[in-house]
Design an enzyme around this catalytic site. Structure first.
Site: not given
Lengths: 208, 333
Positions: B56, B219
């Site tokens: 991320h 995700h």
């Protein structure tokens, strides 16, 4: 059951996890993030290495080492859940464990999983395999079954619990984001928990 | 899979070595995979620790520095770090005023941070508080899910709570600020393509060229629905309207509007999206007080964006404007 017997159970569980790594990963790919097999295998490989390096001298020390290693190595959700289960088992294990004592230890593990994950029966989690197994073990002990019979009954109950997760809609974990789309697949956590109970029946089920 | 990597197994370790060399003002503990402010622990200041699965970036390690996080824990790609890392980070930043754990609402992250807090409590006197971030309106928040996911608001919480800690406020006060930001923030994301996890080597999901996934997580989790590709103005509507129907954004001091890139979307497209989002907010009578545009909480090489709106008040705006000096966010220094 002494420390060595219980250690054999843990090693048998590690062997079954390694053998079923792909299967666990495939189940997790269907409704989770596809890492349950790899994570559990990494964790249990580390557990076996830790037991080899420094053999524990009591059931409590054994379970504590298993729990701490899983917490340190697995990550994700299964590390804390299995880790907490084994730490609670460590706290409730006596120096030697008979079948009733094993039922007590496993019940403590179940309570740990429920406390950590806040899952209830039917949420499509490892609780759906572990809770019926513990109940079956208690019932077998109360009915005066042999250790072999009792552990077999627990493994069978876990397997049935796992099968029963297939039609369920997940209410916990990453699978819950799928909603209805999570139905039709067995829960990966309930599947690895069933391996834990099968390992007990195999490794500890020799004595009548 | 085409990626700028060596061995997929060494992605985290290699990236942390690069981060350490590029930012000598940070301390990187390669064994524990934690990134710590160079001057930590700052005496008398509440320490802020966050962390989560990698992939991320710049979240979380890119936000370590004065005015934001004191430490970040890097997990495997999309997998929560383990408690040992969080315990090490907590110890490294404890300046005597307690430590705040900022946790995105994913089952693994929540449980590992919970265990870490218990371990810290068992072995030291460090006071730990936790705040859970759950701003993703794409997920129904009910008894039947793990609850809303933590996404864009995490960046805003880290900035604003970081500024509150820098002011010397107490652990309870910093935690309250973090909770307020989370309570006032809502996000919604969209994917144009899947992402590819290095260890998996193939895209996480199939998304045809003419389709996009609305309500995507960070995700590659599925979203609310799959729809045909649309122009930016229609995409903005798909993202902004569920946010506005989830929380009343009128009546405050306006909003902080955050248009975030998912990793593979160029900045030019993010500004096009920001233009559309601004117009929708103007139409709804919601003034924009501050903005943030760029890739700040990404999902590897996914193309797409997310919109986060934070209902602002005086305190939030003052803390937002405070100086910050981190690899990924720097101003006023």
């Amino acid at each position: 059951m002494d420390t060595d017997d219980l250690g054999a159970w843990i090693r048998e569980f590690a062997r079954l996890v390694a053998q079923n790594k792909e299967k666990l990963t495939d189940l997790d790919s269907a409704i989770g993030d596809g890492d349950h097999g790899a994570n559990m295998d990494r964790g249990m490989t580390a557990v076996v290495a830790a037991l080899d390096a420094e053999p524990p001298d009591s059931p409590s020390a054994l379970f504590k080492k298993v729990g701490m290693t899983l917490i340190s190595k697995v990550g994700g959700a299964s590390g804390p859940l299995y880790g907490t289960a084994f730490l609670r088992m460590a706290a409730s294990a006596d120096t030697t464990v008979d079948t009733a004592g094993f039922a007590k230890v496993l019940r403590a593990g179940l309570d740990g999983v429920v406390a950590r994950g806040k899952a209830e029966l039917g949420d499509k989690t490892m609780v759906d395999a572990l809770a019926p197994a513990v109940d079956a073990l208690d019932a077998a002990v109360a009915a005066g079954a042999s250790q072999k019979e009792a552990l077999r009954a627990a493994a069978d109950a876990a397997g049935q619990g796992r099968e029963a997760t297939i039609p369920l809609v997940a209410r916990k974990g990453r699978a819950s984001y799928l909603g209805e789309r999570s139905a039709g697949h067995a829960d990966p956590g309930a599947t690895s928990t069933t391996l834990l109970l099968i390992a007990a029946a195999t490794a500890l089920g020799d004595e009548d | 899979m085409k990626k700028l990597i060596n061995d997929p197994a060494n992605v985290i370790a290699d990236a942390l070595h690069g981060l350490a060399l590029a930012h000598p003002e940070l301390r990187v503990d390669h064994e524990n995979r934690i990134v710590v402010r160079g001057d930590a622990p700052v005496q008398g200041k509440v320490g802020l620790v966050s962390g989560g699965g990698s992939g991320h970036e710049p979240l979380h390690a890119g936000f370590v520095g004065r005015g934001m996080l004191d430490a970040a824990c890097a997990g495997e790609v999309f997998t929560s770090p383990v408690p040992d890392q969080m315990v090490a980070a907590t110890k490294a930043v404890d300046g005597g005023a307690g430590v705040l754990h900022i946790v995105k609402n994913y089952t693994g992250d929540v449980m590992n941070f919970e265990l870490a807090a218990e371990m810290v409590a068992a072995e030291s006197g460090t006071e730990v508080a936790s705040v859970i971030i759950d701003d993703d309106v794409a997920v129904q928040d009910s008894l039947y899910t793990a609850g809303r996911r933590g996404v864009g608001a995490t960046v805003l919480v880290e900035k604003i709570a970081g500024a509150a800690a820098e002011e010397g406020r107490s652990l309870g006060e910093v935690a309250d600020v973090a909770r307020k930001v989370n309570a006032y923030a809502r996000s919604m994301g969209l994917a144009l393509t899947s992402c590819t996890v290095p260890a998996a080597g193939k895209p996480t999901f199939d998304l045809p060229d003419d389709q996009m996934e609305v309500g995507i997580g960070i995700h590659g989790e599925p979203g609310r629905r799959r729809v045909p590709v649309a122009p930016a103005n229609e995409i903005a509507e798909m993202l902004v309207s569920p946010i506005l129907s989830d929380l009343d954004f009128t009546g405050g001091d306006g909003v902080i509007a955050f248009v975030n890139g998912m990793g593979a979307t160029p900045l030019i497209e993010l500004y096009i999206m920001y233009n559309e989002v601004s117009q929708l907010l103007a139409k709804a009578g919601i003034p924009v007080a501050r903005s943030l545009v760029g890739p700040y909480i990404t999902s590897l090489d996914m193309a797409g964006c997310s919109v986060t709106l934070l209902k602002a008040d005086d305190e939030i705006l003052r803390l937002w404007d405070a100086p910050v000096n981190t690899p990924a966010l720097r101003r006023g220094v």
